[in-house]
Design a protein around this motif. Structure first.
Motif, PDB file in Angstrom:
ATOM      1  N   PHE A 128       0.838  -1.206   0.000  1.00  0.00           N
ATOM      2  CA  PHE A 128       0.000   0.000   0.000  1.00  0.00           C
ATOM      3  C   PHE A 128       0.871   1.253   0.000  1.00  0.00           C
ATOM      4  N   THR A 129       1.923   1.245   0.793  1.00  0.00           N
ATOM      5  CA  THR A 129       2.842   2.381   0.846  1.00  0.00           C
ATOM      6  C   THR A 129       3.488   2.603  -0.520  1.00  0.00           C
ATOM      7  N   LYS A 130       3.941   1.533  -1.134  1.00  0.00           N
ATOM      8  CA  LYS A 130       4.566   1.639  -2.461  1.00  0.00           C
ATOM      9  C   LYS A 130       3.569   2.160  -3.494  1.00  0.00           C
ATOM     10  N   MET A 131       2.333   1.717  -3.430  1.00  0.00           N
ATOM     11  CA  MET A 131       1.316   2.170  -4.377  1.00  0.00           C
ATOM     12  C   MET A 131       1.028   3.660  -4.197  1.00  0.00           C
ATOM     13  N   ARG A 132       1.060   4.131  -2.975  1.00  0.00           N
ATOM     14  CA  ARG A 132       0.828   5.556  -2.718  1.00  0.00           C
ATOM     15  C   ARG A 132       1.982   6.396  -3.247  1.00  0.00           C
ATOM     16  N   GLU A 133       3.174   5.829  -3.327  1.00  0.00           N
ATOM     17  CA  GLU A 133       4.350   6.545  -3.825  1.00  0.00           C
ATOM     18  C   GLU A 133       4.411   6.566  -5.354  1.00  0.00           C
ATOM     19  N   LEU A 134       3.638   5.728  -6.025  1.00  0.00           N
ATOM     20  CA  LEU A 134       3.718   5.606  -7.485  1.00  0.00           C
ATOM     21  C   LEU A 134       3.460   6.903  -8.243  1.00  0.00           C
ATOM     22  N   PRO A 135       2.425   7.681  -7.930  1.00  0.00           N
ATOM     23  CA  PRO A 135       2.209   8.915  -8.700  1.00  0.00           C
ATOM     24  C   PRO A 135       3.417   9.860  -8.672  1.00  0.00           C
TER      25      PRO A 135
ATOM     26  N   LEU B  18       9.902  10.243 -13.113  1.00  0.00           N
ATOM     27  CA  LEU B  18      10.343   9.572 -14.334  1.00  0.00           C
ATOM     28  C   LEU B  18       9.995  10.381 -15.583  1.00  0.00           C
ATOM     29  N   GLU B  19       8.819  11.001 -15.589  1.00  0.00           N
ATOM     30  CA  GLU B  19       8.441  11.839 -16.727  1.00  0.00           C
ATOM     31  C   GLU B  19       9.398  13.019 -16.876  1.00  0.00           C
ATOM     32  N   LEU B  20       9.787  13.626 -15.762  1.00  0.00           N
ATOM     33  CA  LEU B  20      10.743  14.727 -15.821  1.00  0.00           C
ATOM     34  C   LEU B  20      12.101  14.247 -16.339  1.00  0.00           C
ATOM     35  N   GLU B  21      12.507  13.070 -15.897  1.00  0.00           N
ATOM     36  CA  GLU B  21      13.778  12.521 -16.367  1.00  0.00           C
ATOM     37  C   GLU B  21      13.734  12.216 -17.866  1.00  0.00           C
ATOM     38  N   VAL B  22      12.601  11.722 -18.335  1.00  0.00           N
ATOM     39  CA  VAL B  22      12.448  11.441 -19.772  1.00  0.00           C
ATOM     40  C   VAL B  22      12.520  12.747 -20.557  1.00  0.00           C
TER      41      VAL B  22
END
Length: 87
Positions: free
Chosen positions: A26-33, A39-43
Motif C-alpha cells: 500500500f505504501t509503495k502504491m501511494r508513492e507511485l504517482p 520519471l516523466e521529468l527525467e524522460v
C-alpha cells in the motif's frame, strides 16, 4: 495444550507477516504517482539532451565540411547560427 499455543504463535506470525506485506504494498502504491512524475521529468530531460546532441552533431558536420574547403565565411555563418539557437 502446548501444541495449541505453538499453532497460535505460528498463526499470529503468519498474519503479522501478511499485514506487513500489505502495508508495504500500500505504501509503495501511494508513492507511485510521485515516482511517475519524477520519471516523466527525467524522460523530458533525456529528450532535451538528445536534441542538444543532435544539434551539436549537425553543427560539427556543418563546420567540418566547410573547414575542409577552408570557407571561413561559411564557418562563421554556421557558428553564428548555432550560437543564436543554442540553449
Amino acid at each position: 495444550m502446548e501444541t495449541l499455543k505453538q499453532r497460535g504463535r505460528a498463526g499470529k506470525r503468519v498474519v503479522t507477516e501478511r499485514i506487513d506485506k500489505v502495508t508495504w504494498s500500500f505504501t509503495k502504491m501511494r508513492e507511485l504517482p510521485e515516482r511517475i512524475k519524477q520519471l516523466e521529468l527525467e524522460v523530458q530531460e533525456t529528450q532535451r539532451l538528445h536534441q542538444r546532441v543532435a544539434e551539436l552533431t549537425d553543427v560539427v558536420a556543418e563546420v567540418l565540411i566547410p573547414a575542409a574547403d577552408r570557407d571561413d565565411d561559411r564557418i562563421r555563418e554556421v557558428l553564428a547560427k548555432y550560437n543564436a539557437t543554442s540553449f
